[in-house]
Design a protein around this motif. Sequence first.
Motif: not given
Length: 362
Positions: A183-192, A168-177
């Motif tokens: 959102r102004q800042e990504p979710d902490p789970w995105e960084l994890r 579910l991690v984001s890529t350059k083409q498709i952002p993750g959930i």
Amino acid sequence: MATLARLQARWATVRQQFYFRNNVVDAFRKKEYNAAVKIQSWFRGCRVRAYIRFLHRVAIIIQKCWRGYLGRQHYQLIVKIAYYTMKMNLYNEMAVRIQRRWRGYKIRKYCFNYFYLKEYLRAVSETNDAIREALEEFAEMKEREERKASLEREEKKRDYQARKMHYLVSTKQIPGIYNSPFRQEPDPWELRLQKAKPLTHRRFELRRPSSSCLSNWLACSSARSFPRSEFLPPINGRQCQGPFRDIADVLEQRYKPLEPTLRVAEPMDELKEAREELKRREWIKNIHDNMFLPFSSYHKNKKYIPSMHTSSKYDPSSYECPHFRDEKPEKWISSKNFQTVLPPIDLFSNYGKLYSKAGQIL
């Protein structure tokens, strides 16, 4: 003669008067008899009742004297028992006083030393305070370690969850959930998810048994067993006065190793193994494996298979009867008789003749 003449002249009058007087007397005789009987019965009743009253008075006097004697005897017995009871109570009270004085003197003189016991109790209280402080520190340390371990488990759980959801991690083409463009800042789970590595399937390896044994844990010889406190310093070599046990016995009871309980010492499936062993022994003694089911309808559903002798349409003969080997042509299926088999001697003789002819021909 003159007198006789006068009597004869008066005979009719005398006879009439005699008859009249006898009639009058007979008329009143029964009434007088009844009156006399009534007077006699009344007099005799009065006399008998007076005698009975006299007997009653005499019997009452005798009973009164006898009952008074028995009452005085019983009262004297009660007085004696009360006297002896009071005497024994007095003696017991005096004995209790003497025993109390003597036991107090003995305890104060030989068995109890107040100052020595006070010093011993002070040392015990100080040791208890030190042990209590050590236990409190140990409990706080354990609580901190438990909190730290729980935080580490939570962190490992999150890391494992992030590795499982790495797709579910984001890529350059498709952002993750977890990286929403709204959102102004990504979710902490995105960084994890970005830091975590994808989860790969690994082969399971057999674990080797650990070196720590249950007996070492029960004997408190391993490092993971219950914590041990240091031995108390010896108070004095002299025997402590008072109702106290020996120091060696107390220390032996305090620091003796743990004994395994029945649940730990015995295997958990011991009952199952015992039942299986009992079943095996019973199965060895059985003649067949069919289960005996008394008082049930199990045998009713089973089809009965008759024997060959009873199911035959021919009348079976008794095996031990004297005519068992007799022939009965009326019961034959066909009119042709059975062919008998050659006996072993004739068979061997025929084979001998054949071999001899074959030898002559050769």
